[in-house]
Design a protein around this motif. Structure first.
Motif, PDB file in Angstrom:
ATOM      1  N   SER A 140     -19.443  98.569 -35.038  1.00 47.65           N
ATOM      2  CA  SER A 140     -19.691  97.865 -33.789  1.00 47.65           C
ATOM      3  C   SER A 140     -18.420  97.748 -33.151  1.00 47.65           C
ATOM      4  O   SER A 140     -17.514  98.642 -33.243  1.00 47.65           O
ATOM      5  N   PHE A 141     -18.179  96.833 -32.115  1.00 50.97           N
ATOM      6  CA  PHE A 141     -16.900  96.796 -31.621  1.00 50.97           C
ATOM      7  C   PHE A 141     -16.959  95.443 -31.138  1.00 50.97           C
ATOM      8  O   PHE A 141     -17.903  94.319 -31.012  1.00 50.97           O
ATOM      9  N   VAL A 142     -15.664  94.965 -30.647  1.00 48.73           N
ATOM     10  CA  VAL A 142     -15.531  93.671 -30.055  1.00 48.73           C
ATOM     11  C   VAL A 142     -14.557  93.632 -28.840  1.00 48.73           C
ATOM     12  O   VAL A 142     -13.590  94.616 -28.881  1.00 48.73           O
ATOM     13  N   GLY A 143     -14.812  92.928 -27.786  1.00 47.81           N
ATOM     14  CA  GLY A 143     -14.075  92.999 -26.455  1.00 47.81           C
ATOM     15  C   GLY A 143     -14.702  93.865 -25.463  1.00 47.81           C
ATOM     16  O   GLY A 143     -15.815  94.194 -25.760  1.00 47.81           O
TER      17      GLY A 143
ATOM     18  N   ARG B 171     -12.380  97.390 -29.090  1.00 48.72           N
ATOM     19  CA  ARG B 171     -11.850  98.049 -30.179  1.00 48.72           C
ATOM     20  C   ARG B 171     -13.102  98.154 -31.161  1.00 48.72           C
ATOM     21  O   ARG B 171     -13.890  97.111 -31.319  1.00 48.72           O
ATOM     22  N   GLU B 172     -13.191  99.363 -31.931  1.00 48.79           N
ATOM     23  CA  GLU B 172     -14.072  99.457 -32.826  1.00 48.79           C
ATOM     24  C   GLU B 172     -14.063  98.642 -34.265  1.00 48.79           C
ATOM     25  O   GLU B 172     -12.823  98.350 -34.529  1.00 48.79           O
ATOM     26  N   VAL B 173     -14.990  97.915 -34.780  1.00 55.06           N
ATOM     27  CA  VAL B 173     -15.201  97.265 -36.089  1.00 55.06           C
ATOM     28  C   VAL B 173     -16.130  97.917 -36.938  1.00 55.06           C
ATOM     29  O   VAL B 173     -17.138  98.689 -36.230  1.00 55.06           O
ATOM     30  N   THR B 174     -16.035  97.784 -38.334  1.00 55.68           N
ATOM     31  CA  THR B 174     -17.287  97.903 -38.991  1.00 55.68           C
ATOM     32  C   THR B 174     -17.756  96.732 -39.596  1.00 55.68           C
ATOM     33  O   THR B 174     -16.671  95.789 -40.398  1.00 55.68           O
ATOM     34  N   LEU B 175     -18.640  96.182 -39.578  1.00 59.42           N
ATOM     35  CA  LEU B 175     -19.104  94.864 -40.070  1.00 59.42           C
ATOM     36  C   LEU B 175     -20.396  95.054 -41.326  1.00 59.42           C
ATOM     37  O   LEU B 175     -20.970  95.930 -41.315  1.00 59.42           O
TER      38      LEU B 175
ATOM     39  N   ILE C 121     -11.009  88.475 -17.480  1.00 57.29           N
ATOM     40  CA  ILE C 121      -9.661  87.611 -17.601  1.00 57.29           C
ATOM     41  C   ILE C 121      -8.736  88.159 -18.416  1.00 57.29           C
ATOM     42  O   ILE C 121      -8.816  87.882 -19.364  1.00 57.29           O
ATOM     43  N   PRO C 122      -8.196  89.145 -18.278  1.00 55.56           N
ATOM     44  CA  PRO C 122      -7.102  89.894 -19.039  1.00 55.56           C
ATOM     45  C   PRO C 122      -6.294  88.946 -19.628  1.00 55.56           C
ATOM     46  O   PRO C 122      -5.710  89.421 -20.775  1.00 55.56           O
ATOM     47  N   GLN C 123      -5.890  88.068 -19.079  1.00 54.27           N
ATOM     48  CA  GLN C 123      -4.854  87.102 -20.015  1.00 54.27           C
ATOM     49  C   GLN C 123      -5.288  86.304 -20.955  1.00 54.27           C
ATOM     50  O   GLN C 123      -4.683  86.096 -21.951  1.00 54.27           O
ATOM     51  N   ASP C 124      -6.645  86.500 -21.226  1.00 55.08           N
ATOM     52  CA  ASP C 124      -7.449  85.892 -22.394  1.00 55.08           C
ATOM     53  C   ASP C 124      -7.454  86.971 -23.509  1.00 55.08           C
ATOM     54  O   ASP C 124      -7.930  86.584 -24.702  1.00 55.08           O
ATOM     55  N   GLY C 125      -7.097  88.258 -23.275  1.00 54.87           N
ATOM     56  CA  GLY C 125      -7.287  89.155 -24.452  1.00 54.87           C
ATOM     57  C   GLY C 125      -8.407  89.679 -24.551  1.00 54.87           C
ATOM     58  O   GLY C 125      -8.818  90.014 -25.615  1.00 54.87           O
ATOM     59  N   GLU C 126      -9.233  89.683 -23.508  1.00 56.43           N
ATOM     60  CA  GLU C 126     -10.714  90.241 -23.640  1.00 56.43           C
ATOM     61  C   GLU C 126     -10.832  91.756 -23.850  1.00 56.43           C
ATOM     62  O   GLU C 126     -11.612  92.226 -24.406  1.00 56.43           O
ATOM     63  N   GLY C 127      -9.917  92.333 -23.573  1.00 57.55           N
ATOM     64  CA  GLY C 127      -9.663  93.787 -23.765  1.00 57.55           C
ATOM     65  C   GLY C 127      -8.632  94.546 -24.655  1.00 57.55           C
ATOM     66  O   GLY C 127      -7.578  93.610 -24.539  1.00 57.55           O
ATOM     67  N   PRO C 128      -8.573  95.792 -24.540  1.00 57.15           N
ATOM     68  CA  PRO C 128      -9.349  96.781 -24.538  1.00 57.15           C
ATOM     69  C   PRO C 128     -10.735  96.429 -25.743  1.00 57.15           C
ATOM     70  O   PRO C 128     -10.163  95.864 -26.766  1.00 57.15           O
TER      71      PRO C 128
ATOM     72  N   TYR D 259     -18.589  82.578 -19.697  1.00 54.06           N
ATOM     73  CA  TYR D 259     -20.008  82.774 -20.300  1.00 54.06           C
ATOM     74  C   TYR D 259     -20.538  84.145 -20.992  1.00 54.06           C
ATOM     75  O   TYR D 259     -21.476  84.143 -21.004  1.00 54.06           O
ATOM     76  N   ARG D 260     -19.588  85.107 -20.426  1.00 52.95           N
ATOM     77  CA  ARG D 260     -19.658  86.532 -21.009  1.00 52.95           C
ATOM     78  C   ARG D 260     -19.484  86.551 -22.378  1.00 52.95           C
ATOM     79  O   ARG D 260     -18.563  85.920 -22.990  1.00 52.95           O
ATOM     80  N   ILE D 261     -20.220  87.510 -23.134  1.00 57.12           N
ATOM     81  CA  ILE D 261     -19.908  87.897 -24.472  1.00 57.12           C
ATOM     82  C   ILE D 261     -18.591  88.162 -24.696  1.00 57.12           C
ATOM     83  O   ILE D 261     -17.784  87.509 -25.908  1.00 57.12           O
ATOM     84  N   ALA D 262     -17.840  88.973 -24.021  1.00 60.24           N
ATOM     85  CA  ALA D 262     -16.453  89.231 -24.517  1.00 60.24           C
ATOM     86  C   ALA D 262     -15.433  88.284 -24.055  1.00 60.24           C
ATOM     87  O   ALA D 262     -14.320  88.234 -24.412  1.00 60.24           O
TER      88      ALA D 262
END
Length: 278
Positions: free
Chosen positions: A9-12, A27-31, A18-25, A253-256
């Protein structure tokens, strides 16, 4: 509890608002597979926890917490938590039992999300039911309904002041709330349409604590300074936004989207849901 299939999956997001919140980039994750409750913990369930264990929340021990008020009397008052955010106020005796302070009650909100709970309070409840708080990646994966690219739990359609998709602010923040969604503050934990996996209110209503520390993955100087501040205050990640979010003010209220808050903080728009290892 809903069982969520893990995997890659991924997160972000690669398109942060709102870049200053660290929404991106992104990144891949394995859950691993995990369980997550379909709704946030309600006042009624938290009351049962307190009744059985005698637990005292951090806000109760501190003697005050943060409450949102947008009326002119409060906005002009000296009790504002910070001059940048004059709608947030330090209110004595604001607790999960009386979220807006003395005179408020939860008797008519037993099926609403419990609020005025800190990260430690959320963890204590989760341990009591044999669970834990979700990670940010687990939370996003569940909100999207899997490894899908979605802006919101329901898809990519943008809510606005006329189209109600969740319990967020309608009108002109902070002085005019038209309450087109039917709620001035919180809504019942099981309200509005669930997402594709059956999760309710993963956008709006209340911010939800996760187990992760708040960090911004960037080498920029502002990010380094923000990370140092987050570390100093033991900030944790919250997800989902709240009933106070509006595209003109808090487009979170966006997922990222994400927010960092000190672990001992509590507020009238923050709650949590419980995850489980499977």
């Amino acid at each position: 509890m809903i069982r969520v299939r893990g995997g890659k999956s991924f997160v972000g997001t690669d398109s942060p608002e709102i870049p200053q919140d660290g929404e991106g980039p992104a990144r891949e994750v394995t859950l691993a597979d995990f369980g997550l409750e379909a709704q946030t913990v309600t006042v009624e369930r938290f009351a049962a926890f307190v009744q059985e264990t005698g637990y005292v929340t951090e806000a109760e021990r501190f003697g005050w917490s943060s409450v949102f008020f947008s009326d002119e009397a409060h906005l002009a008052g000296a009790s504002a938590v910070g001059s940048r955010l004059p709608w947030w106020h330090k209110i004595d005796q604001s607790t999960w039992r009386q979220p807006e302070g003395p005179g408020s009650t939860v008797e008519d909100r037993l099926d609403h999300p419990v609020t005025q709970v800190s990260w430690a309070d959320a963890n204590a409840f989760a341990a009591w039911v044999g669970g834990r708080l979700p990670s940010e990646a687990e939370w996003e994966h569940a909100a999207r309904g899997g490894a899908e690219h979605k802006r919101f739990p329901w898809g990519n359609a943008e809510p606005n002041d006329e189209i109600v998709m969740a319990n967020i602010w309608q009108g002109k923040f902070p002085r005019l709330n038209t309450m087109l969604d039917g709620y001035e503050r919180t809504a019942p934990a099981q309200s509005f349409a669930p997402n594709s996996l059956g999760f309710y209110n993963m956008s709006g209503n209340v911010w939800e604590w996760t187990r992760d520390p708040f960090r911004i993955r960037s080498l920029s100087k502002p990010a380094r300074l923000r990370n140092a501040q987050a570390l100093t205050h033991s900030e944790k990640v919250l997800k989902g936004g709240s009933f106070l979010c509006h595209i003109s003010y808090c487009y979170r209220y966006r997922i990222a989207a994400r927010m960092g808050l000190s672990a001992d903080s509590a507020a009238s728009n923050a709650g949590f849901r419980v995850a489980y290892d499977i």
